[in-house]
Motif scaffolding. Structure first.
Motif, PDB file in Angstrom:
ATOM      1  N   GLY A   1       0.956  -1.445  -0.019  1.00  0.00           N
ATOM      2  CA  GLY A   1      -0.180   0.045   0.075  1.00  0.00           C
ATOM      3  C   GLY A   1       0.922   1.233   0.051  1.00  0.00           C
ATOM      4  N   GLN A   2       2.347   1.248   0.175  1.00  0.00           N
ATOM      5  CA  GLN A   2       3.201   2.207   0.230  1.00  0.00           C
ATOM      6  C   GLN A   2       3.463   2.821  -1.078  1.00  0.00           C
ATOM      7  N   SER A   3       2.823   2.354  -2.410  1.00  0.00           N
ATOM      8  CA  SER A   3       2.899   3.048  -3.563  1.00  0.00           C
ATOM      9  C   SER A   3       4.115   2.898  -4.234  1.00  0.00           C
ATOM     10  N   HIS A   4       4.897   1.816  -4.001  1.00  0.00           N
ATOM     11  CA  HIS A   4       6.502   1.761  -4.847  1.00  0.00           C
ATOM     12  C   HIS A   4       6.176   1.804  -6.235  1.00  0.00           C
ATOM     13  N   GLU A   5       5.033   1.311  -6.528  1.00  0.00           N
ATOM     14  CA  GLU A   5       5.038   1.318  -8.015  1.00  0.00           C
ATOM     15  C   GLU A   5       5.176   2.725  -8.803  1.00  0.00           C
TER      16      GLU A   5
ATOM     17  N   SER B   1      12.512   0.694   2.817  1.00  0.00           N
ATOM     18  CA  SER B   1      12.430   0.618   1.275  1.00  0.00           C
ATOM     19  C   SER B   1      12.967   1.588   0.427  1.00  0.00           C
ATOM     20  N   THR B   2      12.589   2.851   0.720  1.00  0.00           N
ATOM     21  CA  THR B   2      13.001   3.904  -0.233  1.00  0.00           C
ATOM     22  C   THR B   2      14.403   4.019  -0.066  1.00  0.00           C
ATOM     23  N   VAL B   3      14.987   4.178   1.125  1.00  0.00           N
ATOM     24  CA  VAL B   3      16.425   4.280   1.410  1.00  0.00           C
ATOM     25  C   VAL B   3      17.006   2.941   0.788  1.00  0.00           C
TER      26      VAL B   3
ATOM     27  N   GLY C   1      13.300   7.348   5.776  1.00  0.00           N
ATOM     28  CA  GLY C   1      12.392   6.789   5.646  1.00  0.00           C
ATOM     29  C   GLY C   1      10.797   7.582   6.057  1.00  0.00           C
ATOM     30  N   VAL C   2       9.724   7.437   5.954  1.00  0.00           N
ATOM     31  CA  VAL C   2       8.765   8.006   6.306  1.00  0.00           C
ATOM     32  C   VAL C   2       7.438   7.057   6.835  1.00  0.00           C
ATOM     33  N   GLY C   3       7.384   5.849   6.358  1.00  0.00           N
ATOM     34  CA  GLY C   3       6.396   5.007   6.574  1.00  0.00           C
ATOM     35  C   GLY C   3       5.826   4.721   8.076  1.00  0.00           C
TER      36      GLY C   3
HETATM   37  N1  MCN Z   1       8.724   8.256   0.177  1.00  0.00           N
HETATM   38  C1  MCN Z   1       8.959   9.360  -0.374  1.00  0.00           C
HETATM   39  N2  MCN Z   1      10.144  10.095   0.025  1.00  0.00           N
HETATM   40  C2  MCN Z   1      10.857   9.942   1.039  1.00  0.00           C
HETATM   41  C3  MCN Z   1      10.534   8.638   1.825  1.00  0.00           C
HETATM   42  C4  MCN Z   1       9.390   7.761   1.524  1.00  0.00           C
HETATM   43  O1  MCN Z   1       8.469   9.799  -1.458  1.00  0.00           O
HETATM   44  N3  MCN Z   1      11.890  10.689   1.607  1.00  0.00           N
HETATM   45  C5  MCN Z   1       7.769   7.241  -0.299  1.00  0.00           C
HETATM   46  C6  MCN Z   1       8.186   5.919  -0.761  1.00  0.00           C
HETATM   47  O2  MCN Z   1       8.867   6.094  -1.899  1.00  0.00           O
HETATM   48  C7  MCN Z   1       7.315   4.970  -0.318  1.00  0.00           C
HETATM   49  C8  MCN Z   1       6.579   5.304   0.694  1.00  0.00           C
HETATM   50  O3  MCN Z   1       6.823   6.831   1.093  1.00  0.00           O
HETATM   51  O4  MCN Z   1       6.277   5.066  -1.431  1.00  0.00           O
HETATM   52  C9  MCN Z   1       6.899   4.775   1.888  1.00  0.00           C
HETATM   53  O5  MCN Z   1       8.276   4.786   2.122  1.00  0.00           O
HETATM   54  P1  MCN Z   1       9.460   4.156   3.111  1.00  0.00           P
HETATM   55  O6  MCN Z   1       9.291   5.475   4.243  1.00  0.00           O
HETATM   56  O7  MCN Z   1      10.696   3.865   2.685  1.00  0.00           O
HETATM   57  O8  MCN Z   1       8.684   3.134   3.855  1.00  0.00           O
HETATM   58  P2  MCN Z   1       8.340   1.459   3.272  1.00  0.00           P
HETATM   59  O9  MCN Z   1       8.200   1.605   1.584  1.00  0.00           O
HETATM   60  O10 MCN Z   1       9.542   0.668   3.509  1.00  0.00           O
HETATM   61  O11 MCN Z   1       7.160   1.029   3.729  1.00  0.00           O
HETATM   62  C10 MCN Z   1       7.332   0.372   5.067  1.00  0.00           C
HETATM   63  C11 MCN Z   1       6.416   1.249   6.096  1.00  0.00           C
HETATM   64  C12 MCN Z   1       6.153   0.357   7.455  1.00  0.00           C
HETATM   65  S1  MCN Z   1       7.515  -0.197   8.173  1.00  0.00           S
HETATM   66  C13 MCN Z   1       4.549   0.296   7.791  1.00  0.00           C
HETATM   67  S2  MCN Z   1       4.613  -0.710   8.926  1.00  0.00           S
HETATM   68  C14 MCN Z   1       3.549   0.616   6.781  1.00  0.00           C
HETATM   69  C15 MCN Z   1       4.046   1.843   6.138  1.00  0.00           C
HETATM   70  O12 MCN Z   1       5.229   1.567   5.560  1.00  0.00           O
HETATM   71  N4  MCN Z   1       2.743   0.020   6.443  1.00  0.00           N
HETATM   72  C16 MCN Z   1       1.880   0.306   5.525  1.00  0.00           C
HETATM   73  N5  MCN Z   1       2.916   2.463   5.434  1.00  0.00           N
HETATM   74  C17 MCN Z   1       2.007   1.547   4.929  1.00  0.00           C
HETATM   75  N6  MCN Z   1       0.901   2.189   4.156  1.00  0.00           N
HETATM   76  C18 MCN Z   1       0.072   1.186   3.625  1.00  0.00           C
HETATM   77  N7  MCN Z   1      -0.710   1.595   2.726  1.00  0.00           N
HETATM   78  N8  MCN Z   1      -0.146  -0.014   4.136  1.00  0.00           N
HETATM   79  C19 MCN Z   1       0.679  -0.523   4.989  1.00  0.00           C
HETATM   80  O13 MCN Z   1       0.660  -1.801   5.463  1.00  0.00           O
END
Ligand code: MCN
Length: 764
Positions: free
Chosen positions: A497-501, A540-542, A717-719
C-alpha cells in the motif's frame, strides 16, 4: 537534489490506483486453481491447557472431507521449531528461550486461537462444518495473560524451557552514573507508561494457497507478504525445505503494517496437507481468526524516570521495560529490543542512561512488528516523561525541549545507546511547528473552549526514529530494457500500500529522464533469486529505492558503451539525456530502445545503507467534553524531516495514515483478555475499536528536509513516522486538557468512558 527534479516527469498521481480502485487488484485469496481443496483450522478455545486427545474420526467421515491433520502430523514432519530472530545476548550471556511451537499444537495449547488441527475438504463450507466435529479433550491449566503478572512469584509456569516465564533479560547503559545523577537532581519525574496491545488488522485477511509439485519437490505459495526474503527463509527454517524449493507468489497485498514480515505456522501446516493429499490447498482467515491469531503489536510497559537539574536540564534517565511477546517468540521479536534501544534518549541530550529489559511469555497471541515496532513505544515513553516533567516544574514544554535538544552542531551524533543520528535540525523543526500551530495563541483558544463548556488541551511531541537498516546483506535491483523501450526494475521489497510502483518508477524515470509510463516496477517475482530487504522498518526507499537509482545510472553507463559502438566513438564521448545517446562527433543519435533491439538488456545493481533518522514535531489540540468524556481532536499540525521527498502526496498519505493509526491506539484500540480465563474479549469489530474517518481533522503539515547522505537520493524513511509522533502528542493533549482537574496519569486507550470516570473521580 531539488524537488523540481522529482516533479519533472510526473504529477504525483499513483500508478497503481486505476488497478486497485477498479477492483482489478489480485490478492492472495483471489488465487484459485482447478482441483484445489480448502483448509479450515480448528483452534484452541483455551488459553492454557494440556491436550489429552484429538479425535478426528467423525470429522474425517464428514462428506467432502479429505483428511484431518493434527499436531502429531506436524511433529512427524519435524515442523516444531518456530523461527525467531532474538539473537541478542542478554544479561550474563543469556540467550532467548522460547517454547517449541509445532505448526499444529501438540501436547499443549498456549493461547486462545492456536491452531490445533487442520481439516481439508473439497469445499470451504465442508471443511468448516467438519471442523466442529473434531473433538479435542483438554486438561485446563492456570493461565496468565498479563505480562507483569507472568513475572510475579506464584504465577503459573508456562514452559519448562522458560523458567519463571522469563524468555530474555538484559540491561543497557551505566547504572552507577544514573544513580549518581539522580542523587544530585533538583527534580525527578516518574511515570509508568503502557503502550497497549493492538491488533494490526490489515484490510486483506491473511490467506495462503499452497501447491506441491512432486516432480521438483517444490511448493508454490500465495500469501500476503512484505517481501519474499524473510518469509522464505523463515518458512525454510521451520520446515527444513530448502529455500529454492519454496516459490512465493504475491501480486497485490492489502496492508501489512509489519505483521506480514514473517512466516506463520499455518503456512507450514498447509504445506503438509498439500503434499500429503497431492492437491493444492487454500485457506482464507476470517476476521475473527485474524484478530486472534495474526501477530499483535506493541504491549510494552515502561517504568521511566527522568532527572533534571534546577534549570530543567536533563541529567539522567532510567527505563525499566517489560516487553510482552506472547505465547511464543515470534519472528519479529528482536525489533522491539533494537528499536527501543536505538533511540532511547530521543531527541535529547541525556548524559546518563540506564535501561533494563525483561521479556515474559504469556498465554496470548504472539507479538510481532506493528508500524514502528518499538519506535512509537520508546517515543511515547520519553515524550510522556518530558511533558510530565514540564508540567511538574512549571515550564513551557517547548522551552524544556529547546534547553535539552541535541543541537544541530552535534550531528552526526552518537547516542548513549549507540544510535548514530546522522543529520537533523531539531530546533528548526520545533520552531516551524510552533508557528504553524500558533502555540502562543493557545491560551486564548483554551479560554474560548472553556466558555463553550469544553476542556481544551494542547500536546507536543518531538521525536526521532531509526529507519533504513535491514537484515539482508545487500539490496539488489535488476534493471531490464526491452525493445519497446520499457525499463523494468526487479526487487524483493514489496509494497502493501506504500505506492512503490509510483515512487520507485519516479526514481527510475528521473534518473533516465524518460516518462514514468515507460517504467515498470516488479516486486517479488515468483522464484526470484534477488537479495534484499523486505518492506518494513520504513527502509524500502532508502534501500531498494536508492538501488533503483543506482541501477538506472548503471543502465546509462552501460548504454553509453553500447551506443559508442554504434556511433563509432569512445564511450567517454557519448552523452545521455532524455532517452537518447548522442556525441559531438556525429549527428547520429541512438535511442534507449535501440540498444535492446536484438535482445533485452539486463544489469544488476546493489547497495547497502545504514540507518536514517527521520524526525519531526507534531502539535495537536483536543477538546474534551466533561459531560460525556468524549475527545474531539480539533487541530493537528505536523512538521517532518524525512530528507528529500520523492513524492509529496504519497508522503502526505503515509504520514496521515500513520497519524490515524496512532490515534486509533490512543483513543480506543486495545486487545483485551479476560484475566481469569485468558479469553480474548476483542475478537470481532463489535468489540475491537476501529479508527474512522473524522477521528483526526485535516492535518496541516510542512516539510523540513535535511538531506541524508546515507543514500544517493538524500531520503529518509517515512512509513512509520506518523504513528511514532501521534501517540505521544495525542495522549499529551488529552492529559493537558484534564490536568487542571488534578488528573495526572491516564493511559491509553483514552475512551470516553475512561475519561468520564476519571473526571467524575476528580470531582468535576
Ligand atoms: N517516500 C518518499 N520520499 C521519502 C520517503 C518515502 O516519497 N523521502 C515514499 C516511498 O517511496 C514510499 C512511501 O513513501 O512510496 C513509504 O516509504 P518508506 O518510508 O521507505 O517505507 P516503506 O516503503 O519501507 O514502507 C514500510 C512502512 C512500514 S514499516 C509500515 S508498518 C507501513 C508503512 O510503510 N505499512 C503500511 N505504510 C503503510 N502504508 C500502507 N498503505 N499499508 C501498510 O501496510
Amino acid at each position: 537534489m531539488s524537488n523540481e527534479t522529482h516533479h519533472h516527469h510526473h504529477d504525483g498521481r499513483r500508478v497503481e490506483d486505476v488497478r486497485l480502485i477498479t477492483g482489478a487488484g489480485r490478492y492472495a485469496s483471489d488465487w484459485n486453481v482447478p482441483g484445489q481443496l480448502y483448509g479450515h483450522f480448528v483452534r484452541s478455545d483455551r488459553a492454557h491447557a494440556e491436550i489429552v486427545s484429538v479425535e478426528t474420526k467423525n470429522a474425517a467421515a464428514f462428506p467432502g472431507v479429505k483428511h484431518v491433520f493434527t499436531g502429531e502430523d506436524a511433529v512427524r514432519a519435524g515442523y516444531v521449531r518456530a523461527p525467531h530472530t532474538m539473537q541478542f545476548i542478554g544479561k550474563n550471556g543469556m540467550k532467548a528461550r522460547s517454547p517449541e511451537r509445532p505448526v499444529l499444537a501438540h501436547k499443549k495449547v498456549r493461547f486462545v486461537g492456536e491452531a490445533v488441527a487442520l481439516v481439508v475438504a473439497d469445499s470451504a463450507a465442508a471443511a468448516q462444518d467438519a471442523a466442529e466435529l473434531v473433538e479435542v479433550e483438554y486438561r485446563d491449566l492456570r493461565s496468565v495473560t498479563d505480562p507483569e503478572g507472568a513475572l510475579k512469584e506464584g504465577a503459573p509456569q508456562l514452559s519448562d524451557e522458560v523458567p519463571g516465564n522469563l524468555a530474555w533479560e538484559s540491561e543497557i547503559g551505566d547504572e552507577k552514573a544514573v544513580e549518581a545523577a539522580f542523587a544530585a537532581a533538583a527534580h525527578i519525574t516518574r511515570a509508568k507508561v503502557v503502550s497497549t496491545r493492538v491488533a494490526p488488522n490489515p484490510m486483506e485477511p491473511r490467506a495462503c494457497h499452497v501447491a506441491y509439485d512432486a516432480a521438483t519437490e517444490s511448493y508454490r505459495l500465495h500469501t500476503p507478504m512484505q517481501g519474499v526474503g524473510t518469509q522464505r527463509s523463515q518458512l525454510s527454517n521451520y520446515t527444513k525445505v530448502p529455500p529454492e524449493k519454496l516459490v512465493f507468489e504475491a501480486r497485490d497485498v492489502g496492508g501489512g503494517f509489519g505483521q506480514r514480515s514473517g512466516a506463520y505456522p499455518e503456512y507450514a501446516a498447509l504445506m503438509i496437507a498439500a503434499k500429503t493429499l497431492g492437491a493444492p490447498v487454500k485457506w482464507t482467515a476470517t476476521r475473527t481468526e485474524g484478530l486472534m491469531t495474526d501477530t499483535h503489536g506493541r504491549n510494552m510497559i515502561a517504568h521511566g524516570q527522568l532527572a533534571l537539574d534546577k534549570d530543567g536540564k536533563f541529567l539522567a534517565m532510567r527505563i525499566d521495560w517489560i516487553v510482552d511477546l506472547g505465547a511464543y517468540l515470534s519472528p519479529g521479536a528482536q525489533g522491539h529490543i533494537r528499536n527501543t534501544t536505538n533511540c532511547m534518549t530521543g531527541v535529547y541530550r541525556i548524559p546518563a542512561l540506564y535501561g533494563t529489559y525483561r521479556i515474559p511469555i504469556t498465554n496470548t497471541t504472539p507479538i510481532g512488528a506493528y508500524r514502528g515496532a518499538g519506535r512509537p513505544d520508546i517515543a511515547y515513553t520519553v515524550e510522556r516523561l518530558v511533558n510530565q516533567a514540564a508540567a511538574e516544574i512549571g515550564m513551557d514544554p517547548a522551552e524544556l525541549r529547546r534547553r535539552n535538544f541535541i543541537p544541530p552542531s552535534a550531528f552526526p551524533y552518537t547516542s548513549p545507546t549507540g544510535g548514530s543520528y546522522e543529520i537533523a535540525d531539531l530546533p528548526g523543526v520545533l520552531e516551524k511547528a510552533l508557528k504553524l500551530a500558533d502555540w502562543k495563541g493557545f491560551a486564548g483558544r483554551r479560554a474560548k473552549s472553556k466558555k463553550a463548556g469544553k476542556l481544551r488541551g494542547i500536546g507536543i511531541s518531538t521525536v526521532i526514529e531509526n529507519t533504513g537498516l535491514g537484515n539482508a546483506p545487500v539490496d539488489e535491483v535488476e534493471i531490464q530494457l526491452d525493445a519497446s523501450g520499457t525499463v523494468s526494475a526487479f526487487m524483493v521489497a514489496k509494497s502493501q500500500g506504500q505506492s512503490h510502483e509510483t515512487t520507485f518508477a519516479q526514481i527510475v524515470s528521473d534518473a533516465l529522464e524518460i516518462p514514468i509510463e515507460r517504467v515498470k516496477i516488479v516486486q517479488c517475482a515468483p522464484g526470484t533469486k534477488l537479495k534484499g530487504n523486505g518492506t518494513g522498518g520504513s527502509r524500502s526507499t532508502v534501500g531498494a529505492g536508492s538501488v533503483c537509482h543506482l541501477a538506472a545510472k548503471k543502465l546509462v553507463e552501460e548504454g553509453k558503451a553500447l551506443a559508442a559502438l554504434e556511433l563509432g566513438v569512445e564511450p567517454s564521448q557519448v552523452e545521455y539525456a532524455k532517452g537518447t545517446f548522442r556525441t559531438r562527433e556525429s549527428r547520429r543519435t541512438v535511442k534507449l530502445a535501440d540498444l535492446a533491439k536484438e535482445k533485452t538488456l539486463s544489469y544488476m545493481a546493489e547497495g547497502k545503507f545504514g540507518s536514517t533518522y527521520p524526525n519531526g514535531c507534531h502539535i495537536a489540540e483536543v477538546e474534551v467534553d466533561p459531560d460525556t468524556g468524549e475527545t474531539k481532536v480539533v487541530s493537528y499540525c505536523a512538521v517532518d524531516d524525512i530528507g528529500v521527498v520523492i513524492n509529496h502526496s504519497i508522503v502526505e498519505g503515509q504520514l496521515a495514515g500513520g497519524v490515524v493509526q496512532g490515534a486509533g491506539q490512543v483513543f480506543g484500540e486495545k486487545v483485551i483478555y479476560d484475566p481469569e480465563t485468558g479469553q480474548p474479549l476483542t475478537a470481532t469489530f463489535m468489540d475491537y475499536y476501529m479508527p474512522r474517518a473524522g477521528l483526526i481533522p485535516a492535518i496541516r503539515g510542512e516539510e523540513h528536509p535535511t538531506e541524508s547522505k546515507v543514500s544517493p537520493l538524500g531520503v529518509k524513511g517515512v512509513g512509520e513516522s506518523g504513528c511514532t509522533a501521534s501517540i505521544p502528542v495525542l495522549v499529551g493533549a488529552v492529559l493537558d486538557a484534564v490536568r487542571p482537574l488534578g488528573i495526572k496519569d491516564l493511559d491509553m486507550p483514552l475512551t470516553p468512558a475512561k475519561l468520564w470516570r476519571a473526571m467524575k473521580g476528580a470531582g468535576s
